[in-house]
Design an enzyme around this catalytic site. Sequence first.
Site, PDB file in Angstrom:
ATOM      1  N   ARG A  74       0.825  -1.207   0.000  1.00  0.00           N
ATOM      2  CA  ARG A  74       0.000   0.000   0.000  1.00  0.00           C
ATOM      3  C   ARG A  74       0.863   1.262   0.000  1.00  0.00           C
ATOM      4  O   ARG A  74       0.386   2.353   0.281  1.00  0.00           O
ATOM      5  CB  ARG A  74      -0.935  -0.010   1.208  1.00  0.00           C
ATOM      6  CG  ARG A  74      -2.043  -1.077   1.123  1.00  0.00           C
ATOM      7  CD  ARG A  74      -3.148  -0.793   2.100  1.00  0.00           C
ATOM      8  NE  ARG A  74      -4.188  -1.809   2.073  1.00  0.00           N
ATOM      9  CZ  ARG A  74      -5.213  -1.824   1.235  1.00  0.00           C
ATOM     10  NH1 ARG A  74      -5.317  -0.877   0.307  1.00  0.00           N
ATOM     11  NH2 ARG A  74      -6.118  -2.776   1.286  1.00  0.00           N
ATOM     12  N   ASP A  75       2.157   1.131  -0.308  1.00  0.00           N
ATOM     13  CA  ASP A  75       3.058   2.286  -0.275  1.00  0.00           C
ATOM     14  C   ASP A  75       2.737   3.297  -1.378  1.00  0.00           C
ATOM     15  O   ASP A  75       2.439   2.917  -2.510  1.00  0.00           O
ATOM     16  CB  ASP A  75       4.511   1.812  -0.429  1.00  0.00           C
ATOM     17  CG  ASP A  75       4.953   1.004   0.774  1.00  0.00           C
ATOM     18  OD1 ASP A  75       4.480   1.304   1.881  1.00  0.00           O
ATOM     19  OD2 ASP A  75       5.747   0.056   0.599  1.00  0.00           O
ATOM     20  N   GLY A 110      -6.798  -0.243  -7.100  1.00  0.00           N
ATOM     21  CA  GLY A 110      -8.065   0.404  -6.768  1.00  0.00           C
ATOM     22  C   GLY A 110      -7.923   1.915  -6.699  1.00  0.00           C
ATOM     23  O   GLY A 110      -7.040   2.499  -7.342  1.00  0.00           O
ATOM     24  N   ILE A 134     -11.975  -5.565  -4.720  1.00  0.00           N
ATOM     25  CA  ILE A 134     -13.196  -6.301  -4.361  1.00  0.00           C
ATOM     26  C   ILE A 134     -14.297  -5.317  -3.956  1.00  0.00           C
ATOM     27  O   ILE A 134     -15.458  -5.678  -3.903  1.00  0.00           O
ATOM     28  CB  ILE A 134     -12.953  -7.306  -3.209  1.00  0.00           C
ATOM     29  CG1 ILE A 134     -12.562  -6.598  -1.902  1.00  0.00           C
ATOM     30  CG2 ILE A 134     -11.923  -8.351  -3.596  1.00  0.00           C
ATOM     31  CD1 ILE A 134     -12.740  -7.453  -0.672  1.00  0.00           C
ATOM     32  N   ASP A 135     -13.912  -4.051  -3.650  1.00  0.00           N
ATOM     33  CA  ASP A 135     -14.900  -3.076  -3.156  1.00  0.00           C
ATOM     34  C   ASP A 135     -15.789  -2.510  -4.268  1.00  0.00           C
ATOM     35  O   ASP A 135     -16.845  -1.934  -3.987  1.00  0.00           O
ATOM     36  CB  ASP A 135     -14.190  -1.900  -2.467  1.00  0.00           C
ATOM     37  CG  ASP A 135     -13.293  -2.344  -1.327  1.00  0.00           C
ATOM     38  OD1 ASP A 135     -13.498  -3.452  -0.816  1.00  0.00           O
ATOM     39  OD2 ASP A 135     -12.385  -1.574  -0.955  1.00  0.00           O
ATOM     40  N   HIS A 179     -14.770  -1.389   2.449  1.00  0.00           N
ATOM     41  CA  HIS A 179     -14.262  -0.079   2.848  1.00  0.00           C
ATOM     42  C   HIS A 179     -15.451   0.856   3.057  1.00  0.00           C
ATOM     43  O   HIS A 179     -16.344   0.497   3.825  1.00  0.00           O
ATOM     44  CB  HIS A 179     -13.262   0.433   1.800  1.00  0.00           C
ATOM     45  CG  HIS A 179     -12.388   1.525   2.324  1.00  0.00           C
ATOM     46  ND1 HIS A 179     -11.938   2.560   1.547  1.00  0.00           N
ATOM     47  CD2 HIS A 179     -11.913   1.752   3.567  1.00  0.00           C
ATOM     48  CE1 HIS A 179     -11.205   3.382   2.290  1.00  0.00           C
ATOM     49  NE2 HIS A 179     -11.179   2.904   3.514  1.00  0.00           N
ATOM     50  N   ARG A 294     -24.703 -13.905  17.257  1.00  0.00           N
ATOM     51  CA  ARG A 294     -23.316 -14.272  16.994  1.00  0.00           C
ATOM     52  C   ARG A 294     -22.788 -13.394  15.858  1.00  0.00           C
ATOM     53  O   ARG A 294     -23.559 -12.918  15.026  1.00  0.00           O
ATOM     54  CB  ARG A 294     -23.196 -15.740  16.565  1.00  0.00           C
ATOM     55  CG  ARG A 294     -23.496 -16.733  17.665  1.00  0.00           C
ATOM     56  CD  ARG A 294     -22.372 -16.778  18.704  1.00  0.00           C
ATOM     57  NE  ARG A 294     -22.568 -17.832  19.674  1.00  0.00           N
ATOM     58  CZ  ARG A 294     -23.257 -17.717  20.803  1.00  0.00           C
ATOM     59  NH1 ARG A 294     -23.851 -16.569  21.105  1.00  0.00           N
ATOM     60  NH2 ARG A 294     -23.369 -18.730  21.643  1.00  0.00           N
ATOM     61  N   GLN A 302     -12.462 -13.019   1.751  1.00  0.00           N
ATOM     62  CA  GLN A 302     -13.129 -12.481   0.553  1.00  0.00           C
ATOM     63  C   GLN A 302     -12.146 -12.081  -0.541  1.00  0.00           C
ATOM     64  O   GLN A 302     -12.533 -11.822  -1.669  1.00  0.00           O
ATOM     65  CB  GLN A 302     -13.974 -11.259   0.941  1.00  0.00           C
ATOM     66  CG  GLN A 302     -15.100 -11.602   1.863  1.00  0.00           C
ATOM     67  CD  GLN A 302     -15.576 -10.402   2.676  1.00  0.00           C
ATOM     68  OE1 GLN A 302     -16.624  -9.852   2.424  1.00  0.00           O
ATOM     69  NE2 GLN A 302     -14.779  -9.989   3.656  1.00  0.00           N
ATOM     70  N   ARG A 303     -10.869 -11.964  -0.184  1.00  0.00           N
ATOM     71  CA  ARG A 303      -9.881 -11.537  -1.185  1.00  0.00           C
ATOM     72  C   ARG A 303      -9.043 -12.700  -1.695  1.00  0.00           C
ATOM     73  O   ARG A 303      -8.228 -12.530  -2.602  1.00  0.00           O
ATOM     74  CB  ARG A 303      -8.942 -10.494  -0.568  1.00  0.00           C
ATOM     75  CG  ARG A 303      -9.570  -9.174  -0.269  1.00  0.00           C
ATOM     76  CD  ARG A 303      -8.692  -8.010  -0.637  1.00  0.00           C
ATOM     77  NE  ARG A 303      -7.351  -8.062  -0.134  1.00  0.00           N
ATOM     78  CZ  ARG A 303      -6.865  -7.253   0.822  1.00  0.00           C
ATOM     79  NH1 ARG A 303      -7.641  -6.350   1.377  1.00  0.00           N
ATOM     80  NH2 ARG A 303      -5.611  -7.323   1.179  1.00  0.00           N
TER      81      ARG A 303
HETATM   82  O1  F6P Z   1      -9.823  -2.422  -0.608  1.00  0.00           O
HETATM   83  C1  F6P Z   1      -9.945  -3.772  -0.372  1.00  0.00           C
HETATM   84  C2  F6P Z   1     -10.082  -4.050   1.091  1.00  0.00           C
HETATM   85  O2  F6P Z   1     -10.191  -5.444   1.274  1.00  0.00           O
HETATM   86  C3  F6P Z   1     -11.228  -3.330   1.810  1.00  0.00           C
HETATM   87  O3  F6P Z   1     -12.464  -3.947   1.588  1.00  0.00           O
HETATM   88  C4  F6P Z   1     -10.761  -3.362   3.229  1.00  0.00           C
HETATM   89  O4  F6P Z   1     -11.327  -2.301   3.951  1.00  0.00           O
HETATM   90  C5  F6P Z   1      -9.276  -3.205   3.108  1.00  0.00           C
HETATM   91  O5  F6P Z   1      -8.934  -3.618   1.785  1.00  0.00           O
HETATM   92  C6  F6P Z   1      -8.463  -4.019   4.082  1.00  0.00           C
HETATM   93  O6  F6P Z   1      -7.133  -3.689   3.892  1.00  0.00           O
HETATM   94  P1  F6P Z   1      -5.892  -4.534   4.424  1.00  0.00           P
HETATM   95  O7  F6P Z   1      -5.786  -5.782   3.617  1.00  0.00           O
HETATM   96  O8  F6P Z   1      -4.745  -3.627   4.203  1.00  0.00           O
HETATM   97  O9  F6P Z   1      -6.170  -4.832   5.854  1.00  0.00           O
END
Ligand code: F6P
Length: 376
Positions: A74-75, A110, A134-135, A179, A294, A302-303
């Site tokens: 994410r840099d 993204g 994915i967002d 997000h 719960r 999800q990724r």
């Molecule tokens: O942008 C994709 C995403 O999975 C978002 O849905 C989530 O908020 C964020 O990345 C989580 O980021 P990281 O993997 O840096 O914790």
Amino acid sequence: MAKQIGILTAGGDSPGLNAAIRGVGKAAMGAYGMNVIGFRDGFRGLMENRTLRLDGPVLSGILTIGGTILGTSRDKPHKMPMGDQEMDMTDVMVANYRKHNLDALVCLGGGGTQKNAYHLMQHGLNVITLPKTIDNDVARTDITFGFDTALVIATEAIDRLHSTAHSHHRIIVVEIMGHNAGWLALGAGIAGGADVILIPEIHYDVEKVAESILERSHSGKAFSIVAVSEGAISKQDAKIVAKAEKKLQKALDKGDKKARQKAEAKLAELQTWQVEGTVRLARQLEELTRLESRVTILGHLQRGGTPSAADRLLATRLGTACADLIDEDVFGVMVAARGDGAEPVPLDQVAGQRKVVPLDHPWIESARRIGTSIGD
Ligand code: F6P
């Protein structure tokens, strides 16, 4: 002379990235005879000049693999963590781009990546981007790759939670990523038949959510599935956040450093508090309905894993269109998905924008029509 192109993947990984790398690479080499290299770990790899030659064998067998063979980070170019400080490393990236005699840099990512790519474009690089996340919140594209796979995963999770919620007569609150955009929670919530769907775009009223669950319970349905987007927020909490944001703005306008620091600290505290919002919601629902609750947080599941057929198709379609545009010397654009095709959109129309769910979106209408509570 054959063109030289570089590719990097930045931001959170997502299924379909390898399909896109393969699409760009195979079309660039096969149709146009270009030479392709990859930079590892996003913009950091470009800064550190860590490369991978993307030739035929490397591009083979990756279509079905999740994540990214290039690695990601994410840099940001202008705010790169270097030891214990952040530095602007843009010039080093520009120099490395020149060192490789690149004709173009392809950035797959993204919203944040679109912004960073635009930044490099403003520093003279021929940049071209693809929309991945994915967002599904990248502006000016019909859809992003990664979204469909995550939608399938989240929907299957809701399907599976149904039987256990039913057996135990429980409320299950399932937190879905996204997000600050509700696409994933809304899509999976509808497809999975959630009884309540809460998204960031519509601030919810916890009492109304409880009421809708009690109504179900009184009609003989003793379980409920609540699909909540990680960015969803109650009306009450939204007011508190808005107040803190207003304070920060006031401090910024006045140039009051002390007040600014105080307001920033408050907002950071609220952000941490918000992370626990789903657990708090489940507790509140349990208190208000007296039904056992719960929480399931789907998180990075999800990724991960194999991209869906739809994502492979989309990533290949956009990747090959990207190679065509590079051949035509079209730069400073994102290759957007438009209908069945692809369309270049100027990066200045994408960078810094976010596509959230419009309040009159047909998905919201459909959810309401089938009796799903949206929490308002
Ligand atoms: O942008 C994709 C995403 O999975 C978002 O849905 C989530 O908020 C964020 O990345 C989580 O980021 P990281 O993997 O840096 O914790």
